[in-house]
Enzyme design. Structure first.
Site, PDB file in Angstrom:
ATOM      1  N   GLU A  24      -0.939  -9.184  -1.128  1.00 16.86           N
ATOM      2  CA  GLU A  24      -2.385  -9.386  -0.918  1.00 16.86           C
ATOM      3  C   GLU A  24      -3.142  -9.300  -2.244  1.00 16.86           C
ATOM      4  OE1 GLU A  24      -2.486  -6.358   2.227  1.00 16.86           O
ATOM      5  OE2 GLU A  24      -3.321  -7.897   3.537  1.00 16.86           O
ATOM      6  N   ALA A  55       0.864  -1.173   0.000  1.00 15.24           N
ATOM      7  CA  ALA A  55       0.000   0.000   0.000  1.00 15.24           C
ATOM      8  C   ALA A  55       0.903   1.226   0.000  1.00 15.24           C
ATOM      9  CB  ALA A  55      -0.873  -0.010   1.253  1.00 15.24           C
ATOM     10  N   GLU A  93       4.162  -5.788   6.994  1.00 16.55           N
ATOM     11  CA  GLU A  93       3.412  -4.724   7.676  1.00 16.55           C
ATOM     12  C   GLU A  93       3.805  -4.578   9.141  1.00 16.55           C
ATOM     13  OE1 GLU A  93       2.183  -6.777   5.470  1.00 16.55           O
ATOM     14  OE2 GLU A  93       0.630  -5.841   4.243  1.00 16.55           O
ATOM     15  N   GLY A 104       0.469  -5.075   0.728  1.00 15.20           N
ATOM     16  CA  GLY A 104      -0.696  -5.005  -0.147  1.00 15.20           C
ATOM     17  C   GLY A 104      -0.425  -5.597  -1.523  1.00 15.20           C
TER      18      GLY A 104
HETATM   19  C1  3H9 Z   1       0.624  -2.340   3.399  1.00 16.83           C
HETATM   20  O1  3H9 Z   1       0.790  -2.790   2.323  1.00 16.83           O
HETATM   21  C2  3H9 Z   1      -0.684  -2.406   4.134  1.00 16.83           C
HETATM   22  C3  3H9 Z   1      -1.685  -3.361   3.538  1.00 16.83           C
HETATM   23  O2  3H9 Z   1      -1.561  -4.628   4.116  1.00 16.83           O
HETATM   24  C4  3H9 Z   1      -3.098  -2.936   3.833  1.00 16.83           C
HETATM   25  C5  3H9 Z   1      -3.613  -1.775   3.122  1.00 16.83           C
HETATM   26  C6  3H9 Z   1      -5.068  -1.545   3.387  1.00 16.83           C
HETATM   27  N1  3H9 Z   1       4.677   3.450   0.041  1.00 16.83           N
HETATM   28  O3  3H9 Z   1      13.347   1.584   0.215  1.00 16.83           O
HETATM   29  P1  3H9 Z   1      13.732   2.325  -0.994  1.00 16.83           P
HETATM   30  C7  3H9 Z   1       9.468   4.807  -1.291  1.00 16.83           C
HETATM   31  S1  3H9 Z   1       1.851  -1.521   4.242  1.00 16.83           S
HETATM   32  C8  3H9 Z   1       5.181   4.649  -0.261  1.00 16.83           C
HETATM   33  O4  3H9 Z   1      14.808   3.346  -0.871  1.00 16.83           O
HETATM   34  P2  3H9 Z   1      14.800  -0.084  -2.173  1.00 16.83           P
HETATM   35  C9  3H9 Z   1      10.584   5.104  -0.305  1.00 16.83           C
HETATM   36  O5  3H9 Z   1      10.165   5.970   0.700  1.00 16.83           O
HETATM   37  C10 3H9 Z   1       3.216  -1.549   3.121  1.00 16.83           C
HETATM   38  N2  3H9 Z   1       6.486   4.868  -0.578  1.00 16.83           N
HETATM   39  O6  3H9 Z   1      14.095   1.339  -2.217  1.00 16.83           O
HETATM   40  C11 3H9 Z   1      11.617   5.710  -1.225  1.00 16.83           C
HETATM   41  O7  3H9 Z   1      11.243   7.049  -1.463  1.00 16.83           O
HETATM   42  P3  3H9 Z   1      12.337   8.194  -1.682  1.00 16.83           P
HETATM   43  C12 3H9 Z   1       3.887  -2.859   3.098  1.00 16.83           C
HETATM   44  C13 3H9 Z   1       7.288   3.818  -0.579  1.00 16.83           C
HETATM   45  O8  3H9 Z   1      14.977  -0.487  -3.563  1.00 16.83           O
HETATM   46  C14 3H9 Z   1      11.440   4.947  -2.530  1.00 16.83           C
HETATM   47  O9  3H9 Z   1      10.121   4.382  -2.467  1.00 16.83           O
HETATM   48  N3  3H9 Z   1       5.079  -2.767   2.284  1.00 16.83           N
HETATM   49  C15 3H9 Z   1       6.829   2.534  -0.264  1.00 16.83           C
HETATM   50  O10 3H9 Z   1      15.970  -0.063  -1.260  1.00 16.83           O
HETATM   51  C16 3H9 Z   1      12.434   3.832  -2.711  1.00 16.83           C
HETATM   52  O11 3H9 Z   1      12.411   2.996  -1.548  1.00 16.83           O
HETATM   53  C17 3H9 Z   1       6.260  -2.424   2.820  1.00 16.83           C
HETATM   54  O12 3H9 Z   1       6.396  -2.208   3.988  1.00 16.83           O
HETATM   55  C18 3H9 Z   1       5.457   2.368   0.057  1.00 16.83           C
HETATM   56  N4  3H9 Z   1       4.944   1.165   0.339  1.00 16.83           N
HETATM   57  O13 3H9 Z   1      13.764  -1.044  -1.480  1.00 16.83           O
HETATM   58  C19 3H9 Z   1       7.416  -2.328   1.833  1.00 16.83           C
HETATM   59  N5  3H9 Z   1       7.867   1.667  -0.337  1.00 16.83           N
HETATM   60  O14 3H9 Z   1      13.090   7.798  -2.902  1.00 16.83           O
HETATM   61  C20 3H9 Z   1       8.156  -1.045   2.046  1.00 16.83           C
HETATM   62  C21 3H9 Z   1       8.933   2.399  -0.707  1.00 16.83           C
HETATM   63  O15 3H9 Z   1      11.531   9.426  -1.822  1.00 16.83           O
HETATM   64  N6  3H9 Z   1       9.209  -0.838   1.096  1.00 16.83           N
HETATM   65  N7  3H9 Z   1       8.603   3.696  -0.852  1.00 16.83           N
HETATM   66  O16 3H9 Z   1      13.185   8.173  -0.450  1.00 16.83           O
HETATM   67  C22 3H9 Z   1      10.384  -1.516   1.121  1.00 16.83           C
HETATM   68  O17 3H9 Z   1      10.619  -2.393   1.912  1.00 16.83           O
HETATM   69  C23 3H9 Z   1      11.431  -1.089   0.136  1.00 16.83           C
HETATM   70  O18 3H9 Z   1      11.111   0.193  -0.320  1.00 16.83           O
HETATM   71  C24 3H9 Z   1      11.596  -2.019  -1.102  1.00 16.83           C
HETATM   72  C25 3H9 Z   1      12.566  -1.352  -2.126  1.00 16.83           C
HETATM   73  C26 3H9 Z   1      12.160  -3.360  -0.648  1.00 16.83           C
HETATM   74  C27 3H9 Z   1      10.281  -2.211  -1.794  1.00 16.83           C
END
Ligand code: 3H9
Length: 691
Positions: free
Chosen positions: A105, A63, A125, A102
């Protein structure tokens, strides 16, 4: 058609592509066209099957975290998944990169999942203080079993495509063109014909769940959560998936999600997610970075060896320098032993161990550092010794090589000035054990060139460290604040608390351990040596050291330890020593409560943070939070000291600091002007860029 979602027809298979850089998060501007596209395709006879794929570097990573805490715009993710489950033709998620939260999901809403070999799948999450809120807790157990789902959801750790296939989460793993393979898979399924059973109706794996074994597993996990609400909510939701009908379990998951997402712990953890990413940003994005192909480390002791391992783990060749063959052999032997332990624990393969060891080159000759692009000294913490090392380095290092000191306290400007190239010098303060601890304080000296800073920040990320740029002062951000946190420790003991009471107040707050247990673990002789070097004393700790009580390694310190055990046991002799010292000083002892312990330790911690911010030693309050959570065990559910100051009420902190200042006259309690301003405005001031 929107730019975030497009549809193409590939021989009767509709390919829906999500394109929302950088990580294809499910923002509103994705959800809306995705919902519309799926609605149209459901009823479109030209589409025999549907593949959901993503452009760019990854499948949907979750999400959109920036939308949390704001009103939800419809359609929400749950509606999209519910819609998917009404589609009679085969639906296939084509997964590359990471299918997280998400994103996974959404994939669970499809009938099938095809993943690239290198893909990772997970529900992280919990790391944001949440539980999967799009049906993940109810659908995942139906595919992989309740026990496996619990482990995945409570840890938040993603699994590989191979593991996902073995667990039943993924139907096919492909090594070649993902989209071609996913379309072929979808087409074959369409040819085979339905009915295609949505995950929500696949109950076979859950039917055989041993509830008692599940509860035992959940109880075991609950022991480790240290006051965090999300892991417990995750376990409750997965249990509901076993015991309740699908729709009831789904509704219960929603309620738990709503409670967590509006709570302080999740706010704190989301703050940290963005804080860590912000901390790595150095103004001037186009700075030309230097090439780092080989790293030199001076000193093969605990610190130097750990730093060398950190680089080798990141795939970089390392030259390890020692003063004698004997010391070098010892250092390399320790590294070999550490890797062997990892192999025996199953966290490293034999092949990877061999490859890592091949990256090490040992030497006792400074001339061998000439080929290194970055050289880090990790020698004895003494200015004269460090200057000598940097003088030698200046003579052998190639022009443009970056020279770093791993000092924890010393003046990096003075060290830099001992070379002819201060622009290439900076501090890289690793935390012990350096191959494990994630934090790296990058210390910018007065003359450090911006591209040197940018190069090292980039490199830190390459080796999996969380980097924070800090300015020069005694102890930088972390250790300077640690001194403030510990300044009252002995006074608390003399006035009536026991080490165990102080430590308990800390662990109840959420720290992994309190300051006295920590001191015993680190070794009390370290602080003793530092104090002596600076002409300082500590009334009780010095006495313990004089008697040879250095902590765990000598079997006694603030506590006693049974031979070889780590469990601290209250030591009546230490308590007698404290009482005698108090009597000698005429201090009347009294009951000291947990609240007072927090006020006299953590409020000065925040106060020092405010000074550090005002002085520009840290650029942002959130950088200080990143340091404290990753380097010192500040509870993640409280977001770091500066975020917590807002939760605890900065006005109250100022008021109590004033009280303790009046009562003791001690400077650490004098509220910093920046803290007073924070109490008035609710926002920390900061320079914003790198210090
Ligand atoms: C969820 O899904 C809830 C659901 O169950 C229910 C919903 C109803 N959203 O980490 P990076 C940005 S909760 C917004 O440096 P990498 C991040 O801030 C979510 N922004 O890259 C950064 O921005 P900036 C569950 C996001 O290659 C840029 O993207 N998912 C999100 O080292 C690059 O990120 C997670 O918790 C996001 N979801 O790693 C996954 N994700 O360039 C969270 C990233 O401005 N994300 N950004 O600084 C990660 O673990 C890592 O970003 C990922 C890539 C492994 C994907």
């Amino acid at each position: 058609m929107s730019s975030s979602v497009s549809v193409a027809n590939d021989n009767g298979v509709a390919v829906v592509t999500i394109d929302n850089p950088p990580v294809n998060a499910l923002s509103f501007h994705v959800r809306k066209p995705l919902y519309e596209a799926l609605t149209a395709l459901r009823d479109d006879p030209a589409a025999r099957a549907i593949v959901i794929a993503c452009a760019g570097r990854t499948f949907v990573a979750g999400a959109d975290i920036t939308e949390f805490g704001k009103p939800v715009e419809q359609p929400e993710l749950r509606a999209i998944i519910a819609l998917l489950e009404t589609i009679a033709k085969p639906t296939v998620a084509a997964i590359h990169g990471t299918a997280l939260g998400g994103g996974l999901e959404l994939a669970l809403g499809c009938h099938f999942r095809v993943a690239e070999k290198s893909a990772k799948l997970g529900l992280p999450e919990v790391k944001l203080g949440l539980l999967p809120g799009g049906g993940g807790t109810v659908r995942l157990p139906r595919l992989v079993s309740a026990a496996k789902a619990l482990a995945m959801i409570v840890s938040g750790t993603p699994i590989s495509a191979g593991e996902a296939k073995a667990a039943g989460l993924v139907d096919d793993v492909v090594d070649s063109d993902l989209l071609v393979e996913a379309v072929r898979f979808a087409s074959e399924m369409a040819d085979r014909g339905g009915p295609f059973v949505p995950v929500r109706d696949r109950n076979d794996r859950l039917a055989g769940t041993d509830l008692a074994a599940f509860d035992a597993q959940a109880a075991d996990l609950a022991k480790k959560v240290r006051g965090l609400e999300a892991p417990l909510a995750c376990a409750e939701a997965v249990r509901n998936a076993i015991t309740l009908p699908f729709d009831e379990a789904l509704a219960a998951e929603r309620q738990l999600f709503l409670k967590l997402v509006s709570g302080d712990q999740s706010r704190a953890q989301r703050h940290l997610f963005f804080a860590e990413r912000e901390a790595a940003k150095i103004p001037g994005k186009d700075l030309q970075k230097r090439q780092i192909a080989r790293v030199g480390i001076i000193g093969a002791g605990t610190m130097g060896g750990g730093i060398a391992m950190a680089f080798a783990n990141g795939g970089l060749p390392v030259t390890l320098l020692e003063t004698s063959e004997e010391a070098l052999r010892r250092g390399l032997a320790t590294i070999e032993k550490n890797y062997a332990v990892s192999v025996s624990r199953g966290s490293l393969t034999e092949e990877a161990r061999r490859k890592r060891l091949e990256l090490f080159k040992g030497s006792t000759d400074y001339a061998d550092l000439a080929g290194c692009d970055l050289i880090i000294e990790a020698v004895f913490e003494d200015m004269a010794v460090k200057k000598d090392v940097f003088g030698r380095l200046d003579a052998v290092a190639r022009p443009g090589a970056i020279l770093a000191t791993n000092t924890s306290y010393l003046d990096v400007n003075e060290i830099a000035a001992s070379t002819s190239r201060p622009q290439d010098v900076l501090g890289m303060h690793f935390f012990s054990p350096a191959n494990v601890m994630k934090l790296l304080e990058i210390v910018r000296a007065e003359k450090t060139a911006p591209e040197v800073l940018a190069t090292v920040t980039d490199l830190a990320r390459r080796i999996g460290k969380v980097a924070v740029v800090v300015g020069v002062c005694h102890g930088f951000v972390g250790n300077r604040m640690l001194s403030a946190r510990g300044a009252e420790n002995e006074a608390l003991l003399l006035e009536g608390a026991t080490p165990a009471q102080v430590d308990k107040a800390f662990t109840d707050f959420g720290w992994p351990m309190g300051p006295f247990q920590m001191g015993d673990l680190a070794g009390l002789d370290i602080g003793w040596r530092n104090r002596k070097a600076r002409g300082q004393t500590a009334l009780i700790a010095d006495k313990l050291c004089e008697q040879g009580h250095f902590g765990q390694k000598t079997g006694s310190g603030w506590y006693r330890y049974e031979s070889g055990a780590r469990e601290p046991i209250a030591d009546p002799e230490v308590e007698a020593l404290i009482r005698a010292k108090a009597a000698e000083l005429g201090i009347a002892r009294r009951e000291i409560g947990a609240e007072e312990i927090i006020e006299r330790t953590l409020y000065p911690l925040v106060n020092e943070g405010a000074k550090i911010l005002a002085e520009g030693i840290a650029a942002r309050a959130s950088d200080i939070d990143v340091v404290w959570v990753n380097g010192y065990g500040f509870p993640i559910g409280k977001g770091g000291p500066m975020f917590w100051a807002g939760l605890a009420g900065a006005g109250k902190i100022v008021e109590r600091l004033e009280y303790w200042h009046r009562r003791t006259g001690r400077a650490i309690f004098e509220p910093a002007p920046a803290l007073r301003r924070f109490a008035e405005t609710g926002a920390w001031e900061g320079a914003g860029g790198a210090p």
